[in-house]
Design a protein around this motif. Structure first.
Motif, mmCIF file in Angstrom:
data_model
loop_
_atom_site.group_PDB
_atom_site.id
_atom_site.type_symbol
_atom_site.label_atom_id
_atom_site.label_comp_id
_atom_site.label_asym_id
_atom_site.label_seq_id
_atom_site.Cartn_x
_atom_site.Cartn_y
_atom_site.Cartn_z
ATOM 1 N N UNK A 134 64.096 15.421 6.897
ATOM 2 C CA UNK A 134 62.840 14.445 7.070
ATOM 3 C C UNK A 134 63.296 13.186 7.613
ATOM 4 N N UNK A 162 57.811 8.928 -5.135
ATOM 5 C CA UNK A 162 57.591 8.675 -3.684
ATOM 6 C C UNK A 162 58.868 8.793 -2.974
ATOM 7 N N UNK A 194 57.880 17.460 1.470
ATOM 8 C CA UNK A 194 57.541 17.384 2.768
ATOM 9 C C UNK A 194 58.484 18.255 3.412
ATOM 10 N N UNK A 230 55.265 8.553 4.325
ATOM 11 C CA UNK A 230 55.937 9.423 5.052
ATOM 12 C C UNK A 230 57.441 8.703 5.213
ATOM 13 N N UNK A 288 59.422 13.634 -0.501
ATOM 14 C CA UNK A 288 60.287 13.931 0.527
ATOM 15 C C UNK A 288 60.694 15.247 0.372
ATOM 16 N N UNK A 323 58.847 8.018 3.052
ATOM 17 C CA UNK A 323 59.547 8.638 2.041
ATOM 18 C C UNK A 323 60.381 9.928 2.290
ATOM 19 N N UNK A 324 59.983 10.100 3.622
ATOM 20 C CA UNK A 324 60.795 11.298 4.149
ATOM 21 C C UNK A 324 62.138 11.051 4.453
ATOM 22 N N UNK A 363 64.374 12.918 2.511
ATOM 23 C CA UNK A 363 64.099 14.627 2.301
ATOM 24 C C UNK A 363 65.255 15.376 2.403
#
Lengths: 477, 303
Positions: free
Chosen positions: A32, B22, B30, A21, B27, A23-24, A27
Motif C-alpha cells: 500500500x 489509523x 486496505x 489513505x 493499512x 495510512x496506506x 500497509x
C-alpha cells in the motif's frame, strides 16, 4: 484560464480520504506504500487552463497559467532545465510562473500525486525508480501529444515539430499507435574503449568477429580483461549487445518479433547464434569477479585501463567525467559483424530515443506542458541540452559544428556512418518482468557457463508467460 | 472514586488507539482489500477481481522460491544466532567462575559487551553496504583478500548461487547476536545467586551449570528470542535489497517475500498482486508466531 480548485466540500472529502489513505503508507509490508488515495476521488476532469491560439502560440497556452515541471536529477543533472528550457518558456510567456522541481525517485514522489489526480504538468520519468509508463498510459494519465508534433517548430522556420525529429522518435514514445511520450535524448550504443590505449598499443578498432577475438587475445596477452560488463546491476547493457548481434545476423525484424511477443521469437536462429557467440566471449575473455560488481566499479576499471571494451550507451562519457583521466579519450565502435552473411552492415547500430518526458492529461495546465516540450524541441533548446549534458537529442542537426568532447564526436561519427541502419527494441520497458529474467539469463550465459540453448528457451518461456498473462497490457509496434 | 474511572482510562487510551488504528490497522485492512483487486498503482479506482491474485500465487515459481528461502532462514537464523548469543552471554556473565560468592564473566567482559552490541547500533542499510565491500568478488574485498593471503582464488560470494543465501544469513546473524547477548544477559542477571552457589557447592562444572541451571531458567527469554528471530527471518528485505546482486539474485537465489512484494509493486506496477503476497506473508508470520508460542509452552519455573 480558470485554475479554480474543486468546491470546498469536495476538497475536504478528498483531503480526508487522502489522509485516511496516507495510512496506506504502512500497509502490510510494502504494497500500500505509495497508494495515497485508493478509491478516493473519481476520475473527474479538473478545469484546465487554455488560451487563444495564434501563430506564435499554436498550442493555445494560457500565458498566465502557472506551469509545474518535475525533472529527474540523475546522470544528466537538472541544469539543462533550469538554465535553458525554463528561461526559454519564460521568454515566450513572461507572466507565467514556472514551478521547477527535481527528484531522484520519481515514483516515490509522484505516484501519490497521480493517484490523487493532482499531477504536475510535465514530468521527466526516468531513473531506476521511474513510474511504469505503460500503467500510466493505461490509466489515462498521459496527454496525447499529436497536437504538439503537428505544431510548427519554435525556431526552425517552415517545419512542424515532427519534421525536425530523428526518424523513429515518435514511434519510440507511442503506445498502441498513439504518441504519448517524448523520448528526448538520442542515445547510441556500441562498444566503448580508450582511444589512447589503442593508439599506444597500435590496435585498430575491430570490424569483424575474427578481428574482435584477435584483439581480445592481444588484450589478454597484455594482462587486461578484454571485455567486461557489470553483472550486479547492468546486465541489460550486455543483452542489448547480444540482441544487436542477433539483429545484425537476421535483420531488425528479429527484434520486432520479440517486441510483439511472436511465438518462437527468442528461439529463432539469429538470437541463438548471437547468444552462442557472446557466450564464448564470456567464457574466454571475461573476469568472473565482474558478475558481482556494479556498473560504476567496472567503468572505473576501464578508466584505469584494466578493461578494454565495455558495452554502453553514449551517456557513459558524461557519467564517468569525474573519474576519467585526462587524455583517456573515449571512443566507440559498432558491435562487430557476426558473420559474412549478416543481413545488416557492420556500421549498423542500436540507437534509440530515450529519457521520457510526458505531459499529465489530468493536470491543470496540459497545454503549457506541451508548450514546454516544444521549447525543449527547439533548435536552441536541443543545442543547450547537448552542451550541458554531452548527450545528443532527437532534434536533427541541432549540434552541427559543435565540438564538445571526444566521446560525443565519436558517437556522432558512428551514427552518421550508420545512416538509416539503426534499430531498437521496446520489450524491456513494456514488460519489466522479461527485463528482469533476461538480466538473470544473460549473467548465467556470460559468467556461469550457461549455453545459448538454455538462454533462448528461458527467454521464450518468460515471453510466453507474459503473453498469456491477462493482467499485463500488451503493446505492438 | 469509582465513577471517575472510565473517563480516566478512556482519556489515556484515545490517542494511542486512534494512532494505532489509523496507521496500523487501517493499512492492513486496505492491503487485504487491494489483494482482491488488479490495482496498478496509478488509477484512482482499482477493479475488484476476487481471488485471482491468490490463484496466481500458487503457480508463481519465484513466490515459492522466496517461501523456501524463508524456510531456510527460519531453520538456520534463530538456531545459530541464539546458540552464539547464549554462549557469549554465558561467558560474559557466569563464565568466569565465582568469586566471593558472586558469579563473574570472563576477563574483559565489559569491553566485549560493548563490542558485541556494536552491529545493533548501525542501520541495516549501512550494514549491507559495509558487507558489499566485505564480500566484494575480487581481492579488494575483505573475505577474498584474506583468502588471497592463503593462496585461494577469489570467490564471487554474492554471485554464487550456492553461497549467496548463506552469506546473507551470516550478515543477519552477525547483526542480531549483539541484541540477544544483552537480552540473555538480563535474563541471567535475574537468576538468583543462591541457585548458582548451591550448584557450585554441589560440584557443578561450567557446562553442567549452563545446561542444568542457566538454560532452564532462561526458557522464557529464549522463547521470546525465538519468536523475534523467526519474525526477522520473515523479513530480511533490507539486507537482500542492498546486498544481493540484482536485488534477490543471482537468478532469484536470495530473494525473499519482501523483495518480491517490492518488485511486483514498484517495478511491475502490480500493486494488487503484491498485496496478495503481503497477505500471504502476514499469515505465514502469524502462523509461525502462534505455533512457536504453543509448541514451546512449558511450565515456568517460579523463582
Amino acid at each position: 484560464m480558470s485554475v479554480t480548485p474543486d468546491g470546498t466540500s469536495d476538497l475536504t472529502r478528498r483531503t480526508l480520504l487522502r489522509r485516511a489513505a496516507a495510512a496506506g503508507l504502512l500497509a502490510t509490508p510494502a504494497a500500500g506504500l505509495l497508494s495515497a488515495c485508493v478509491g478516493g476521488g473519481e476520475d473527474e476532469p479538473t478545469d484546465q487552463a487554455e488560451g487563444e491560439k495564434s501563430a506564435t502560440n499554436p498550442l493555445g497556452v494560457d500565458g498566465k497559467a502557472p506551469l509545474e515541471i518535475y525533472i529527474f536529477n540523475g546522470g544528466l543533472g537538472t541544469k539543462y532545465a533550469t538554465d535553458v528550457h525554463v528561461p526559454s518558456y519564460k521568454k515566450s510567456f513572461p507572466e507565467a510562473e514556472v514551478k521547477f522541481n527535481q527528484a531522484e525517485e520519481m515514483a516515490t514522489v509522484l505516484q501519490p500525486r497521480f493517484t490523487s489526480n493532482e499531477p504536475p504538468d510535465m514530468v521527466n520519468n526516468a531513473g531506476s525508480k521511474l513510474m511504469d509508463q505503460g500503467a500510466l498510459v493505461q490509466a489515462g494519465q498521459v496527454q496525447d501529444l499529436t497536437e504538439l508534433f503537428d505544431a510548427p517548430s519554435l525556431d526552425i522556420p517552415g517545419k512542424t515539430v515532427k519534421d525536425t525529429l530523428v526518424p523513429g522518435t515518435i514511434e519510440q514514445g507511442s503506445f498502441n499507435g498513439k504518441p504519448y511520450v517524448l523520448n528526448y535524448a538520442f542515445t547510441v550504443f556500441g562498444l566503448w574503449y580508450s582511444d589512447k590505449l589503442f593508439q599506444t598499443n597500435g590496435w585498430a578498432p575491430p570490424k569483424t568477429w575474427s578481428e574482435f577475438t584477435a584483439l581480445l587475445d592481444k588484450a589478454k596477452a597484455a594482462g587486461k580483461t578484454g571485455y567486461a560488463y557489470a553483472g550486479a546491476n547492468a546486465a541489460y547493457y550486455q543483452y542489448l549487445v547480444i540482441l544487436t548481434t542477433a539483429a545484425k545476423i537476421g535483420g531488425p525484424d528479429v527484434l520486432k518479433n520479440i517486441d510483439n511477443l511472436e511465438d518462437g521469437a527468442w528461439t529463432a536462429e539469429p538470437v541463438k547464434q548471437a547468444a552462442q557467440m557472446w557466450g564464448e566471449i564470456g567464457a574466454k575473455y571475461m573476469n568472473k569477479a565482474h558478475l558481482g560488481l556494479q556498473h560504476t566499479e567496472v567503468q572505473l576499471q576501464q578508466n584505469q585501463d584494466k578493461v578494454v571494451f565495455y558495452p554502453s550507451g553514449s551517456w557513459l562519457e558524461n557519467e564517468q567525467a569525474k573519474d576519467t583521466p585526462a587524455g583517456f579519450n573515449y571512443a566507440v565502435v559498432p558491435v562487430p559483424s557476426a558473420t559474412s552473411s549478416d543481413k545488416l552492415p557492420q556500421t549498423a547500430i542500436y540507437a534509440a530515443a530515450g529519457e521520457m518526458y510526458f505531459v499529465a492529461a489530468k493536470g491543470k495546465n496540459p497545454r503549457g506542458g506541451m508548450e514546454y516540450l516544444r521549447h525543449m524541441l527547439s533548435k536552441e533548446g536541443a543545442k543547450g541540452f547537448t552542451q550541458l549534458t554531452k548527450v545528443l537529442t532527437v532534434v536533427q542537426g541541432a549540434t552541427e559544428g559543435l565540438t564538445i568532447s571526444p566521446g560525443l564526436t565519436s558517437s556522432e561519427a558512428m551514427l552518421k556512418a550508420a545512416g538509416s541502419d539503426y534499430f531498437a527494441y521496446r520489450w524491456d520497458t513494456w514488460y519489466k518482468k522479461m527485463d528482469d529474467e533476461c538480466r538473470a539469463a544473460t549473467n548465467e550465459l556470460m559468467f556461469n557457463g550457461g549455453d545459448a540453448n538454455k538462454f533462448v528457451t528461458r527467454m521464450q518461456k518468460v515471453a510466453d508467460d507474459v503473453k498469456k498473462d491477462p493482467s499485463i497490457e500488451k503493446f505492438k509496434r | 472514586m469509582r465513577h471517575g474511572r472510565y473517563p480516566f482510562i478512556v482519556g489515556f487510551l484515545i490517542a494511542p488507539v486512534t494512532i494505532y488504528v489509523t496507521f496500523v490497522i487501517a493499512p492492513y485492512i486496505q492491503a487485504f482489500y487491494l489483494a482482491l483487486t488488479n490495482w496498478r498503482g496509478v488509477s484512482a479506482n482499482p477493479k475488484f477481481i476476487g481471488l485471482d491474485n491468490f490463484e496466481r500465487l500458487l503457480t508463481d515459481d519465484t513466490f515459492w522460491k522466496a517461501v523456501r528461502h524463508h524456510g531456510v532462514l527460519l531453520l538456520v537464523l534463530p538456531l545459530v544466532a541464539i546458540a552464539i548469543a547464549l554462549v557469549f552471554a554465558f561467558l560474559l556473565n557466569v563464565g568466569g567462575g565465582s568469586k566471593g560468592g558472586a558469579m563473574r564473566g570472563v576477563w574483559g567482559s565489559r569491553f566485549y559487551r560493548i563490542v558485541f552490541f556494536f552491529p545493533q547500533v548501525l542501520a541495516v542499510v549501512i550494514i549491507a553496504v559495509i558487507f558489499r565491500r566485505v564480500y566484494a568478488p575480487d581481492e579488494t574485498g575483505l573475505v577474498n583478500g584474506l583468502l588471497g593471503v592463503v593462496g585461494i582464488d577469489p570467490i564471487p560470494i554474492m554471485a554464487d548461487k550456492n553461497i549467496a543465501l548463506f552469506a546473507i544469513i551470516a550478515v543477519l546473524v552477525w547483526q542480531a547476536v549483539g541484541f540477544y547477548v544483552v537480552l540473555f544477559s538480563a535474563g541471567m542477571a535475574s537468576v538468583p545467586k543462591d541457585i548458582y552457589e548451591a550448584a557450585v557447592l554441589d560440584g557443578a562444572g561450567r557446562s553442567s551449570m549452563f545446561f542444568k541451571v542457566t538454560l532452564p531458567l532462561l526458557w522464557d527469554t529464549l522463547q521470546v528470542a525465538w519468536v523475534y528471530l523467526g519474525i526477522a527471518a520473515f523479513d530480511a528485505f533490507a539486507i537482500v535489497n542492498v546486498l544481493s546482486i540484482e536485488q534477490g539474485g543471482p537468478d532469484g537465489a536470495t530473494t525473499v517475500l519482501g523483495m518480491e512484494i517490492y518488485r511486483n509493486a514498484f517495478s511491475y506496477s502490480q500493486f494488487g498482486y503484491a498485496s496478495a503476497m503481503g497477505v500471504a506473508l502476514f499469515f505465514l508470520t502469524i502462523t509461525f508466531a502462534a505455533l512457536t508460542l504453543r509448541v514451546s509452552r512449558r511450565e515456568t519455573i517460579e523463582l
